[in-house]
Motif scaffolding. Structure first.
Motif, PDB file in Angstrom:
ATOM      1  N   PRO A 145      -2.986   6.433   1.193  1.00 25.68           N
ATOM      2  CA  PRO A 145      -2.226   6.584   2.442  1.00 25.68           C
ATOM      3  C   PRO A 145      -2.734   5.652   3.545  1.00 25.68           C
ATOM      4  N   VAL A 146      -1.821   5.028   4.244  1.00 30.31           N
ATOM      5  CA  VAL A 146      -2.181   4.305   5.459  1.00 30.31           C
ATOM      6  C   VAL A 146      -2.275   5.338   6.571  1.00 30.31           C
ATOM      7  N   ILE A 147      -3.445   5.379   7.228  1.00 33.65           N
ATOM      8  CA  ILE A 147      -3.675   6.422   8.231  1.00 33.65           C
ATOM      9  C   ILE A 147      -3.236   5.932   9.609  1.00 33.65           C
ATOM     10  N   ASN A 173      17.003   8.927  -5.018  1.00 36.43           N
ATOM     11  CA  ASN A 173      18.359   8.796  -4.483  1.00 36.43           C
ATOM     12  C   ASN A 173      19.415   8.829  -5.575  1.00 36.43           C
ATOM     13  N   THR A 174      20.669   8.892  -5.148  1.00 38.86           N
ATOM     14  CA  THR A 174      21.782   9.026  -6.090  1.00 38.86           C
ATOM     15  C   THR A 174      22.405   7.671  -6.437  1.00 38.86           C
ATOM     16  N   THR A 175      21.764   6.610  -6.040  1.00 40.56           N
ATOM     17  CA  THR A 175      21.983   5.228  -6.492  1.00 40.56           C
ATOM     18  C   THR A 175      23.378   4.649  -6.242  1.00 40.56           C
ATOM     19  N   GLY A 219       9.031   7.657  -3.432  1.00 40.23           N
ATOM     20  CA  GLY A 219       9.734   8.082  -2.212  1.00 40.23           C
ATOM     21  C   GLY A 219      11.229   8.155  -2.478  1.00 40.23           C
ATOM     22  N   ASN A 220      12.002   7.745  -1.495  1.00 37.01           N
ATOM     23  CA  ASN A 220      13.451   7.857  -1.626  1.00 37.01           C
ATOM     24  C   ASN A 220      14.010   6.958  -2.725  1.00 37.01           C
ATOM     25  N   THR A 221      13.294   5.879  -3.024  1.00 38.78           N
ATOM     26  CA  THR A 221      13.766   4.991  -4.083  1.00 38.78           C
ATOM     27  C   THR A 221      13.939   5.769  -5.389  1.00 38.78           C
ATOM     28  N   GLY A 222      12.982   6.639  -5.700  1.00 38.78           N
ATOM     29  CA  GLY A 222      13.071   7.393  -6.946  1.00 38.78           C
ATOM     30  C   GLY A 222      13.800   8.710  -6.805  1.00 38.78           C
ATOM     31  N   ILE A 225       0.844  -1.195   0.000  1.00 35.69           N
ATOM     32  CA  ILE A 225       0.000   0.000   0.000  1.00 35.69           C
ATOM     33  C   ILE A 225       0.882   1.247   0.000  1.00 35.69           C
ATOM     34  N   GLU A 226       0.613   2.127  -0.939  1.00 37.12           N
ATOM     35  CA  GLU A 226       1.474   3.296  -1.153  1.00 37.12           C
ATOM     36  C   GLU A 226       0.632   4.568  -1.161  1.00 37.12           C
ATOM     37  N   LYS A 227       1.126   5.581  -0.426  1.00 40.97           N
ATOM     38  CA  LYS A 227       0.314   6.810  -0.358  1.00 40.97           C
ATOM     39  C   LYS A 227       0.392   7.626  -1.649  1.00 40.97           C
ATOM     40  N   GLY A 260      21.405   5.944   3.184  1.00 42.75           N
ATOM     41  CA  GLY A 260      22.140   4.932   2.415  1.00 42.75           C
ATOM     42  C   GLY A 260      21.447   3.611   2.203  1.00 42.75           C
ATOM     43  N   GLY A 261      20.143   3.607   2.021  1.00 40.27           N
ATOM     44  CA  GLY A 261      19.456   2.323   1.932  1.00 40.27           C
ATOM     45  C   GLY A 261      19.153   1.821   0.540  1.00 40.27           C
ATOM     46  N   PHE A 262      19.474   2.617  -0.497  1.00 41.58           N
ATOM     47  CA  PHE A 262      19.195   2.118  -1.843  1.00 41.58           C
ATOM     48  C   PHE A 262      20.035   0.872  -2.115  1.00 41.58           C
ATOM     49  N   LYS A 263      21.306   0.967  -1.735  1.00 41.26           N
ATOM     50  CA  LYS A 263      22.226  -0.149  -1.960  1.00 41.26           C
ATOM     51  C   LYS A 263      21.750  -1.430  -1.288  1.00 41.26           C
ATOM     52  N   ALA A 264      20.953  -1.277  -0.238  1.00 43.06           N
ATOM     53  CA  ALA A 264      20.516  -2.436   0.531  1.00 43.06           C
ATOM     54  C   ALA A 264      19.240  -3.041  -0.044  1.00 43.06           C
TER      55      ALA A 264
HETATM   56  C1  LIG Z   1      18.651  12.538  -2.156  1.00 38.92           C
HETATM   57  C2  LIG Z   1      18.886  11.147  -1.676  1.00 38.92           C
HETATM   58  C3  LIG Z   1      20.053  10.491  -2.062  1.00 38.92           C
HETATM   59  C4  LIG Z   1      20.298   9.182  -1.637  1.00 38.92           C
HETATM   60  N1  LIG Z   1      21.413   8.552  -2.097  1.00 38.92           N
HETATM   61  C5  LIG Z   1      21.612   7.256  -1.799  1.00 38.92           C
HETATM   62  C6  LIG Z   1      22.715   6.551  -2.382  1.00 38.92           C
HETATM   63  O1  LIG Z   1      23.478   7.101  -3.173  1.00 38.92           O
HETATM   64  N2  LIG Z   1      22.883   5.250  -2.048  1.00 38.92           N
HETATM   65  C7  LIG Z   1      22.044   4.613  -1.179  1.00 38.92           C
HETATM   66  O2  LIG Z   1      22.276   3.448  -0.905  1.00 38.92           O
HETATM   67  N3  LIG Z   1      20.973   5.243  -0.629  1.00 38.92           N
HETATM   68  C8  LIG Z   1      20.738   6.543  -0.925  1.00 38.92           C
HETATM   69  N4  LIG Z   1      19.661   7.200  -0.379  1.00 38.92           N
HETATM   70  C9  LIG Z   1      18.800   6.507   0.577  1.00 38.92           C
HETATM   71  C10 LIG Z   1      17.818   5.617  -0.138  1.00 38.92           C
HETATM   72  O3  LIG Z   1      17.126   6.333  -1.128  1.00 38.92           O
HETATM   73  C11 LIG Z   1      16.797   5.026   0.831  1.00 38.92           C
HETATM   74  O4  LIG Z   1      17.423   4.513   1.975  1.00 38.92           O
HETATM   75  C12 LIG Z   1      16.026   3.893   0.176  1.00 38.92           C
HETATM   76  O5  LIG Z   1      15.612   4.238  -1.117  1.00 38.92           O
HETATM   77  C13 LIG Z   1      14.855   3.543   1.037  1.00 38.92           C
HETATM   78  O6  LIG Z   1      13.989   2.702   0.328  1.00 38.92           O
HETATM   79  P1  LIG Z   1      12.575   2.393   0.882  1.00 38.92           P
HETATM   80  O7  LIG Z   1      11.912   1.511  -0.075  1.00 38.92           O
HETATM   81  O8  LIG Z   1      12.710   1.932   2.289  1.00 38.92           O
HETATM   82  O9  LIG Z   1      11.902   3.830   1.005  1.00 38.92           O
HETATM   83  P2  LIG Z   1      11.041   4.704  -0.031  1.00 38.92           P
HETATM   84  O10 LIG Z   1      11.444   4.500  -1.432  1.00 38.92           O
HETATM   85  O11 LIG Z   1      11.049   6.086   0.501  1.00 38.92           O
HETATM   86  O12 LIG Z   1       9.624   4.048   0.144  1.00 38.92           O
HETATM   87  C14 LIG Z   1       8.776   4.310   1.236  1.00 38.92           C
HETATM   88  C15 LIG Z   1       7.415   4.541   0.680  1.00 38.92           C
HETATM   89  O13 LIG Z   1       6.481   4.614   1.741  1.00 38.92           O
HETATM   90  C16 LIG Z   1       5.472   5.486   1.335  1.00 38.92           C
HETATM   91  N5  LIG Z   1       4.700   5.926   2.503  1.00 38.92           N
HETATM   92  C17 LIG Z   1       5.085   6.769   3.492  1.00 38.92           C
HETATM   93  N6  LIG Z   1       4.081   6.952   4.360  1.00 38.92           N
HETATM   94  C18 LIG Z   1       3.049   6.206   3.938  1.00 38.92           C
HETATM   95  C19 LIG Z   1       1.734   5.973   4.419  1.00 38.92           C
HETATM   96  N7  LIG Z   1       1.276   6.564   5.531  1.00 38.92           N
HETATM   97  N8  LIG Z   1       0.922   5.141   3.714  1.00 38.92           N
HETATM   98  C20 LIG Z   1       1.362   4.540   2.570  1.00 38.92           C
HETATM   99  N9  LIG Z   1       2.586   4.722   2.083  1.00 38.92           N
HETATM  100  C21 LIG Z   1       3.425   5.536   2.750  1.00 38.92           C
HETATM  101  C22 LIG Z   1       6.229   6.614   0.657  1.00 38.92           C
HETATM  102  O14 LIG Z   1       5.398   7.371  -0.194  1.00 38.92           O
HETATM  103  C23 LIG Z   1       7.314   5.847  -0.094  1.00 38.92           C
HETATM  104  O15 LIG Z   1       6.978   5.589  -1.436  1.00 38.92           O
HETATM  105  C24 LIG Z   1      19.379   8.517  -0.783  1.00 38.92           C
HETATM  106  C25 LIG Z   1      18.222   9.170  -0.381  1.00 38.92           C
HETATM  107  C26 LIG Z   1      17.951  10.474  -0.834  1.00 38.92           C
HETATM  108  C27 LIG Z   1      16.690  11.156  -0.411  1.00 38.92           C
END
Ligand SMILES: Cc1cc2nc3c(=O)[nH]c(=O)nc-3n(C[C@H](O)[C@H](O)[C@H](O)COP(=O)(O)OP(=O)(O)OC[C@H]3O[C@@H](n4cnc5c(N)ncnc54)[C@H](O)[C@@H]3O)c2cc1C
Lengths: 417, 99, 176
Positions: free
Chosen positions: A207-209, A76-78, A71-74, A63-65, A368-372
Motif C-alpha cells: 500500500p502507498v501510505i 467490472n462487467t466489461t 480492484g475495479n479492473t477485475g 505499486i499496488e496495495k 465506466g472506465g474499463f472501456k477506457a
Molecule cells: C461492478 C462494476 C462494474 C463495472 N462495469 C463496467 C463496465 O461494464 N464497463 C466499464 O467501462 N467500466 C465498468 N466499471 C468501471 C471500471 O471497472 C473502472 O472504471 C476501471 O476498471 C478503473 O480501472 P483502474 O485501473 O483505474 O482502477 P482499478 O482497477 O480499481 O485499479 C486501482 C488500483 O489501485 C489500487 N490502490 C488503491 N489504493 C492504493 C494504495 N493506497 N496503494 C497502492 N495501491 C492502491 C487498488 O487496489 C486497485 O488495484 C465497473 C466497475 C465495477 C466496480
C-alpha cells in the motif's frame, strides 16, 4: 518470458504444460524510479507499458496495495463502447476503441475483445429523444451508433420482451456495433506481462501510505508499507481510493466513492448474443464466454469503501432484468460482489496534471472506465512523459471544476457504463 | 440492508425508506458573489470523501419526510449516531466513550 | 385459467369505499387549534393514531397528519380549518381522490404485507400508521387490529400494488 504462438502452445501441450514460465516477476522496490504509478489496475499497468514502449521511460514502478487487477479492473462487467454524447468524451472513448482493436496482437496476449454490439434500450419518449440526439452527435464525430426500431431490437436480441404491455416497454434502441466486451483479468495480465518485459517493476502487496513533497512543494516520492521510494514523477491511478491518496499530497479532489455491484448467474448455453443496457431501469446484461449471465446496476446511494454494497440494489436490478427478459425468471444467481468507484460531479474522468509539480492523476472513471483502459493508459503515459496533457485529455482537467467547463455526461445519461 | 435510526420518528428502520443526500454541514455561502472561483468550486464540488467517519445527510423520504444527519463509518458502513438537522456534528470521542 | 383469488380463509383483500381524506401540515405548538377545528385531539407522536366516530387522524411526520372522515363531512372540515387559518397558519390539502384504500384482513394479513413492505410489521401496534413502501410504491400503512391493515396508495400506483397483492394472495392460498 515466453512468446505465445500456435507453436509454443503446441510445444507446451506435448510436454504436459509443465514448462510454462512465470508471466511477470514479482518485483521488490528499488530506492528510486523515474516514474511511480500508484495502483496496478488496467489503467496503471497500461500507463507503465506505454511509458516504456512509446516514451522510452522504463525505470518505472507500478505499486499496488493488493494484487494486480484486484480492484475495479477485475470486478467490472466489461462493457466497452464509445457512444458518449459530448465531443470530448466521444473522442476520448473512441481513441480507446481504436486501441482495443489491436490490443491482443500488440500485447501478444488474448484479451478476448468481442465486438458483439451494445444495445441501449429506450423505454419512454424521453429515452427515444435523448438516444437519437446521442446518435446524431456521435455521427458528427464519426462514432458508430445507430437507431433500431422495436422489431429490429428484438431481432438483434431475441430474448428481449418486446410486448407493448411490458412494465418497461421497448420503444426502440441505440446500437453501437463496434462495442462489446473483453476479458477483464486478461487486460491487466496482458499489460502487466508486456510492461514487465520492458523493464517495469510491478510491486504488489504494498500500500502507498502517502505522497511526500519536498521543500519547494514538488513530489519527492511515496511512503509505502515497504518504505520510502523516491521518484520525481508520481501518477495516481487508484480509482475509488484516489481522493484519500491525493489528500496526503494536500490536494482535495471533487470525488466521491460509491460501491458498485455486479452479479452472475449459473452458466448456461449461449443464449445472449450481445450486451443490453437499460439506463432507465438501471440494469445491464451480457453473457460471458463461460456461459454466466453478467448483470450490473447503478451504484449504491451512499459513500462507502466497504466494497460490498446492499441487497436492495441487487433486488431492484434483478427485478428489472426479469421484466425486460422474462425468459431469465427462473435462473439462479451464483455470486455477487462490489467495487469502489470514484465519481466526479459531471461523471467525466479527470486525467492530467495537478497543482503539485510532478504529481499526475487519472481518476473519476466511476462506473465506466474499463472501456477506457487502453485510451486512459495511453494518454496518462503521454501526459507524464511530456509533462503536459495530450490534446485528447486536455479538456479532462481538474481545473474544469473551477472554470466551469464541465463535460456533463451526468446530465446526458443517467448511468455511464 | 442498512438499518437507519430516524431521529424524528425515533425508530430504526430499513434503508429502503431513506434517501442519501450527500455530505453534511456544507453551508451555502452567505454571499456567493464575494467568493473566489476556487472557494465557489470548494463549496460546489469538493467533498471530504473519507475512509472512515463521514458526516452525511439522509432523508426519511418514504417515512416522515425529514432530512437529518448521520455519522457513519464508510469502511464498515456502521452508523455511530444520527441527529436532527441543524444540530452540530457530535463529538466522536464522547460517543465512543459512551459505548 | 383459474378465477383470481381475492380471498381465502387466511386473508381478504378489498378496495374500500371513498372517504374524506386530508393532509394537514401545522406547527406542533399549534396542534390544539387543529384538534379543535377537526373535533378530535390529534396525536402528538409520529405513528400514533386517534379516532372518534368516523373521524380518524394519524401523525405521519413531525408536523404532518393524515385525517379521515365521512365524505359528507369534508366541506364542514375544510370550512372549520379555513376559519382557524386567520389566527393559526397551516396547510390543509384535500387528497380524498388522490389515494385508494385497500383493506387486508385475516390471520395471515401480516404475512401477505411482508411480501412488499420492508417494515418489521410485528413491531407495529394496532391503531398506528406509517408512511412506508410497498414494492417501491410509497404508501401509508394503517394497522387497525392484529389481523387488519389498510394500505393507502396513490391512484397511479394502485394497479401495481393491487396486482402484487393478488399474486401474493394466490401464492399464500396455494400454500407456496
Ligand atoms: C461492478 C462494476 C462494474 C463495472 N462495469 C463496467 C463496465 O461494464 N464497463 C466499464 O467501462 N467500466 C465498468 N466499471 C468501471 C471500471 O471497472 C473502472 O472504471 C476501471 O476498471 C478503473 O480501472 P483502474 O485501473 O483505474 O482502477 P482499478 O482497477 O480499481 O485499479 C486501482 C488500483 O489501485 C489500487 N490502490 C488503491 N489504493 C492504493 C494504495 N493506497 N496503494 C497502492 N495501491 C492502491 C487498488 O487496489 C486497485 O488495484 C465497473 C466497475 C465495477 C466496480
Amino acid at each position: 518470458m515466453t512468446h505465445f504462438s500456435a507453436l509454443s502452445l503446441l510445444k507446451n501441450a506435448l510436454t504436459g504444460n509443465k514448462n510454462w514460465t512465470e508471466q511477470w516477476p514479482d518485483a521488490q522496490p528499488k530506492k528510486e524510479y523515474d516514474v511511480i504509478i500508484v495502483g496496478a489496475g488496467g489503467h496503471g499497468l497500461g500507463a507503465a507499458y506505454y511509458l516504456a514502449k512509446e516514451h522510452g521511460i522504463t525505470n518505472v514502478a507500478v505499486i499496488e496495495k493488493g494484487w494486480l487487477g484486484g480492484g475495479n479492473t477485475g470486478r467490472n462487467t466489461t462493457i466497452i463502447r464509445s457512444n458518449y454524447l459530448y465531443d470530448e468524451s466521444a473522442k476520448l472513448y473512441d481513441h480507446a476503441l481504436d486501441l482495443w482493436d489491436n490490443l491482443s496482437t500488440e500485447l501478444n496476449y488474448n484479451i478476448m475483445y468481442s465486438k458483439r454490439g451494445v444495445m441501449m434500450l429506450a423505454h419512454n419518449v424521453h429515452d427515444v429523444q435523448s438516444f437519437q440526439r446521442h446518435i446524431h452527435s456521435n455521427r458528427l464525430n464519426g462514432v458508430d451508433n445507430r437507431w433500431l426500431s422495436t422489431a429490429e431490437a428484438k431481432a438483434f436480441c431475441p430474448p428481449l420482451n418486446d410486448s407493448p404491455n411490458a412494465r418497461y416497454p421497448v420503444m426502440g434502441a441505440a446500437l453501437q456495433m463496434r462495442a462489446g466486451t473483453a476479458r477483464h483479468d486478461a487486460v491487466a495480465w496482458g499489460y502487466a506481462r508486456a510492461a514487465a518485459k520492458r523493464g517495469v517493476d510491478i510491486i504488489q502487496n504494498c500500500p502507498v501510505i502517502s505522497i511526500r513533497r519536498g521543500a519547494d512543494g514538488s513530489v519527492e516520492g511515496v511512503e509505502t508499507a515497504k518504505g520510502f521510494i523516491r521518484a520525481k514523477k508520481v501518477a495516481v491511478s487508484a480509482a475509488g481510493h484516489t481522493s484519500v491518496i491525493m489528500q496526503s499530497a494536500g490536494v482535495r479532489m471533487p470525488l466521491e466513492s460509491f460501491p458498485l455491484q455486479a452479479l452472475v448467474s449459473e452458466p448456461i448455453k449461449p443464449i445472449f448474443p450481445c450486451v443490453v443496457m437499460s439506463n432507465t431501469v438501471h440494469a445491464y446484461i451480457s453473457q460471458s464466454d463461460k456461459g454466466e449471465l453478467v448483470i450490473g446496476s447503478g451504484t449504491d446511494q451512499y459513500v462507502s469503501y466497504s466494497q460490498r454494497g446492499g441487497l436492495p440494489l441487487i433486488e431492484h436490478t434483478v427485478a428489472a432484468i426479469c421484466e425486460v427478459f422474462p425468459i431469465f425468471n427462473r435462473m439462479r444467481m451464483l455470486r455477487k460482489w462490489g467495487g469502489i468507484v470514484d465519481v466526479t460531479p459531471d461523471r467525466s474522468a479527470i486525467l492530467g496534471k495537478t497543482p503539485v509539480k510532478g504529481l499526475y492523476v487519472n481518476c473519476g472513471w466511476g462506473t465506466g472506465g474499463f472501456k477506457a483502459t487502453p485510451g486512459a493508459a495511453h494518454l496518462l503515459a503521454w501526459t507524464v512523459a511530456n509533462d503536459e496533457p495530450h490534446k485528447l485529455n486536455a479538456p479532462f482537467t481538474l481545473e474544469r471544476f473551477t472554470t466551469g467547463r464541465l463535460i456533463d455526461e451526468a446530465a446526458a445519461a443517467a448511468v455511464a457504463h | 440492508m442498512l438499518l437507519i435510526h430516524c431521529p424524528y420518528c425515533d425508530d430504526t428502520l430499513p434503508e429502503l425508506e431513506f434517501a442519501y443526500a450527500g455530505e453534511a454541514h456544507i453551508a451555502r455561502p452567505a454571499d456567493p458573489s464575494k467568493l473566489t472561483d476556487e472557494e465557489w468550486r470548494d463549496f460546489l464540488f469538493i467533498r471530504s470523501n473519507p475512509r472512515g467517519l463521514h458526516a452525511e445527510r439522509w432523508r426519511h423520504i418514504n417515512g416522515c419526510g425529514r432530512f437529518f444527519n448521520a455519522l457513519r463509518d464508510t469502511v464498515s458502513d456502521r452508523f455511530l449516531t444520527t441527529y436532527k438537522a441543524g444540530q452540530p456534528r457530535p463529538d466522536v470521542t464522547k460517543l465512543e466513550a459512551a459505548e | 385459467m383459474n378465477a383470481p383469488v381475492k380471498s381465502f380463509d387466511g386473508i381478504t383483500v378489498s378496495v374500500q369505499p371513498p372517504v374524506a381524506r386530508l393532509n394537514l401540515r401545522i406547527a406542533p405548538a399549534d396542534l390544539a387549534a387543529a384538534s379543535a377545528a377537526f373535533g378530535l385531539p390529534l396525536p402528538g407522536k409520529i405513528g400514533q393514531g386517534a379516532a372518534k366516530g368516523d373521524h380518524a387522524a394519524w401523525c405521519l411526520g413531525p408536523d404532518e397528519w393524515l385525517l379521515h372522515a365521512a365524505e359528507a363531512d369534508q366541506a364542514a372540515i375544510t370550512a372549520a380549518f379555513a376559519k382557524a387559518r386567520a389566527t393559526t397558519p397551516h396547510s390543509l390539502t384535500v387528497i380524498s381522490d388522490r389515494e385508494i384504500t385497500i383493506a387486508i384482513v385475516g390471520p395471515r394479513a401480516q404475512e401477505l404485507l411482508s411480501v412488499g413492505c420492508p417494515l418489521d410489521l410485528a413491531r407495529m401496534a394496532p391503531g398506528t400508521a406509517k408512511r412506508t413502501l410497498f414494492d417501491s410504491a410509497q404508501v401509508v400503512l394503517i394497522r387497525d387490529a392484529d389481523d387488519g391493515f389498510r394500505i393507502e396508495v396513490w391512484r397511479s400506483f394502485f394497479p401495481h400494488v393491487s396486482e402484487l397483492l393478488d399474486i401474493a394472495t394466490r401464492e399464500l392460498a396455494a400454500g407456496l
